[in-house]
Design a protein around this motif. Structure first.
Motif, PDB file in Angstrom:
ATOM      1  N   ASN A  48       0.824  -1.214   0.000  1.00  0.00           N
ATOM      2  CA  ASN A  48       0.000   0.000   0.000  1.00  0.00           C
ATOM      3  C   ASN A  48       0.854   1.258   0.000  1.00  0.00           C
ATOM      4  OD1 ASN A  48      -2.334  -1.499  -0.032  1.00  0.00           O
ATOM      5  ND2 ASN A  48      -2.631  -1.393   2.183  1.00  0.00           N
ATOM      6  N   ASP A  49       1.983   1.237   0.738  1.00  0.00           N
ATOM      7  CA  ASP A  49       2.901   2.396   0.756  1.00  0.00           C
ATOM      8  C   ASP A  49       3.505   2.624  -0.618  1.00  0.00           C
ATOM      9  OD1 ASP A  49       2.376   2.842   3.419  1.00  0.00           O
ATOM     10  OD2 ASP A  49       4.253   1.913   4.139  1.00  0.00           O
ATOM     11  N   ARG A  50       3.913   1.559  -1.311  1.00  0.00           N
ATOM     12  CA  ARG A  50       4.498   1.692  -2.658  1.00  0.00           C
ATOM     13  C   ARG A  50       3.483   2.206  -3.654  1.00  0.00           C
ATOM     14  NH1 ARG A  50       7.798  -3.616  -2.068  1.00  0.00           N
ATOM     15  NH2 ARG A  50       5.706  -4.407  -2.060  1.00  0.00           N
ATOM     16  N   GLN A  51       2.240   1.726  -3.530  1.00  0.00           N
ATOM     17  CA  GLN A  51       1.186   2.161  -4.452  1.00  0.00           C
ATOM     18  C   GLN A  51       0.784   3.602  -4.175  1.00  0.00           C
ATOM     19  OE1 GLN A  51      -1.881  -0.763  -3.934  1.00  0.00           O
ATOM     20  NE2 GLN A  51      -0.899  -2.215  -5.348  1.00  0.00           N
ATOM     21  N   GLY A  52       0.885   4.025  -2.913  1.00  0.00           N
ATOM     22  CA  GLY A  52       0.501   5.388  -2.538  1.00  0.00           C
ATOM     23  C   GLY A  52       1.582   6.395  -2.860  1.00  0.00           C
ATOM     24  N   SER A  53       2.829   5.944  -3.099  1.00  0.00           N
ATOM     25  CA  SER A  53       3.947   6.864  -3.362  1.00  0.00           C
ATOM     26  C   SER A  53       3.948   7.362  -4.771  1.00  0.00           C
ATOM     27  CB  SER A  53       5.283   6.167  -3.093  1.00  0.00           C
ATOM     28  OG  SER A  53       5.320   5.725  -1.772  1.00  0.00           O
TER      29      SER A  53
END
Length: 187
Positions: free
Chosen positions: A182-187
């Motif tokens: 989720n962090d990678r997709q949100g970045s």
């Protein structure tokens, strides 16, 4: 509906018919949820629930009360689920919550199943191997002790504790992995 705590046999009627009614009122939802957890099929869970209470009725007079009624019924439910599911239980397919029949009026059991569907934790739980799923479900969802889980599943208490420990670790890894994604997709 009364809370389904750890009541002893003395809290129920000595007459099997009277006890059956009390058992169904106190533990009906719990048994239905447990059967659904194992099967992922609402209709099969209903059949299993009926079978559990039929067995409880037949064996009420021979139940010695060495465990709580909740533990005894859970053991019956686990055994009936294992009997009905057989080898299919050990497939690594997560429960498909879309199989729940939503065309009827919502009952307490339907509402309980809907809450299970929405639980993110349960989605992570269903990705774990079955023995871990079972241990976590019985411990956290049914509030059984490790001793009671051992009785209900016919495995040593040390094995239950080990499964709980490993399941918690696996759940933490799953959640961290999802957070990283989720962090990678949100970045």
């Amino acid at each position: 509906m009364k809370p389904a705590g750890l009541m002893n046999k003395e809290h129920f009627s000595k007459d099997p018919a009277g006890a059956l009614e009390q058992l169904m009122e106190a533990y009906g939802t719990l048994i239905m949820r447990t059967a659904y957890f194992y099967t992922g099929d609402r209709h099969l869970a209903e059949d299993i629930s009926q079978e559990v209470f039929l067995r409880a009725y037949r064996n009420w007079t021979s139940f010695r009360g060495n465990s709580s009624v909740k533990t005894w019924l859970t053991a019956i439910a686990v055994n009936v689920c294992r009997d009905k599911m057989g080898v299919r239980m050990f497939a690594e397919q997560p429960t498909d919550f879309s199989r729940i029949d939503r065309g009827r009026t919502i009952s307490a059991q339907d509402e309980a199943l809907a809450r299970l569907e929405k639980s993110e934790v349960l989605q992570h739980l269903l990705r774990l191997p079955l023995p871990y799923q079972e241990a976590l479900y019985l411990y956290y969802y049914l509030d059984l002790s490790t001793r009671e889980i051992a009785e209900a599943t016919s495995v040593p208490e040390g094995t239950v504790r080990n499964r709980l420990h490993r399941a918690r670790e696996a759940m933490a890894r799953e959640i961290k992995k999802e957070e990283a994604i989720n962090d990678r997709q949100g970045s």
